[in-house]
Design a protein around this motif. Sequence first.
Motif, PDB file in Angstrom:
ATOM      1  N   TRP A  36       0.860  -1.186   0.000  1.00 45.19           N
ATOM      2  CA  TRP A  36       0.000   0.000   0.000  1.00 45.19           C
ATOM      3  C   TRP A  36       0.892   1.229   0.000  1.00 45.19           C
ATOM      4  O   TRP A  36       1.818   1.334   0.814  1.00 45.19           O
ATOM      5  N   THR A  58       5.851  -8.633   6.778  1.00 50.65           N
ATOM      6  CA  THR A  58       5.457  -7.258   6.496  1.00 50.65           C
ATOM      7  C   THR A  58       6.607  -6.299   6.753  1.00 50.65           C
ATOM      8  O   THR A  58       7.520  -6.578   7.545  1.00 50.65           O
ATOM      9  N   TYR A  60       6.580  -2.138   7.524  1.00 54.45           N
ATOM     10  CA  TYR A  60       5.909  -0.850   7.657  1.00 54.45           C
ATOM     11  C   TYR A  60       6.962   0.247   7.620  1.00 54.45           C
ATOM     12  O   TYR A  60       7.994   0.162   8.296  1.00 54.45           O
ATOM     13  N   ILE A  70      -2.165  -3.992   7.848  1.00 52.59           N
ATOM     14  CA  ILE A  70      -2.369  -4.625   6.545  1.00 52.59           C
ATOM     15  C   ILE A  70      -2.825  -6.060   6.763  1.00 52.59           C
ATOM     16  O   ILE A  70      -2.447  -6.714   7.747  1.00 52.59           O
ATOM     17  N   ARG A  72      -4.141  -9.745   4.277  1.00 50.71           N
ATOM     18  CA  ARG A  72      -4.236 -10.297   2.933  1.00 50.71           C
ATOM     19  C   ARG A  72      -5.151 -11.505   2.934  1.00 50.71           C
ATOM     20  O   ARG A  72      -5.355 -12.156   3.959  1.00 50.71           O
ATOM     21  N   LEU A  81      -6.086  -7.547  -0.710  1.00 46.10           N
ATOM     22  CA  LEU A  81      -5.297  -6.868   0.301  1.00 46.10           C
ATOM     23  C   LEU A  81      -6.192  -5.835   0.969  1.00 46.10           C
ATOM     24  O   LEU A  81      -7.058  -5.240   0.307  1.00 46.10           O
ATOM     25  N   SER A  82      -5.978  -5.615   2.254  1.00 49.19           N
ATOM     26  CA  SER A  82      -6.733  -4.588   2.961  1.00 49.19           C
ATOM     27  C   SER A  82      -5.780  -3.719   3.764  1.00 49.19           C
ATOM     28  O   SER A  82      -4.696  -4.150   4.125  1.00 49.19           O
ATOM     29  N   LEU A  83      -6.223  -2.511   4.033  1.00 52.63           N
ATOM     30  CA  LEU A  83      -5.460  -1.579   4.860  1.00 52.63           C
ATOM     31  C   LEU A  83      -6.446  -0.918   5.807  1.00 52.63           C
ATOM     32  O   LEU A  83      -7.435  -0.350   5.366  1.00 52.63           O
ATOM     33  N   CYS A  98      -2.659   0.450  -4.237  1.00 48.33           N
ATOM     34  CA  CYS A  98      -1.992  -0.816  -3.966  1.00 48.33           C
ATOM     35  C   CYS A  98      -1.135  -1.188  -5.163  1.00 48.33           C
ATOM     36  O   CYS A  98      -1.359  -0.697  -6.287  1.00 48.33           O
TER      37      CYS A  98
END
Length: 126
Positions: A36, A58, A60, A70, A72, A81-83, A98
Amino acid sequence: QVQLAESGGGLVQAGGSRRLSCAASGRTLSVYSMGWFRQAPGKGRELVVGIRMGDGSTYYKPTYEGRFTISRDESKNALSLSLQKNNMEPEDTAVYSCAASSDSTAYTGRRDFECWGQGTPVTVST
């Protein structure tokens, strides 16, 4: 080819939460890293968080550690994928995009991502 489509942007009140999503389609088996990014008004695009598919490692950007989360979904027929961010602040106003890469190390931000979504704008109001 991999296609990415973000959703979830919009107007949010300061202090509220927002969850952004990114759906991948096409040759998703070639995706080894995703990430992201965000681009605030008048600023350059920067990595928020990257994730390595498979083991879920991950990275960051230190500025965002503990502020964004985040996640997945690598189920058989879908890759997404999410944030998530709670306590949105006006400084979080940006276009969030993304990205995907066939390079398993790209999630650290040290390699370029090859595929990009169109981005979804988020505006945080006071």
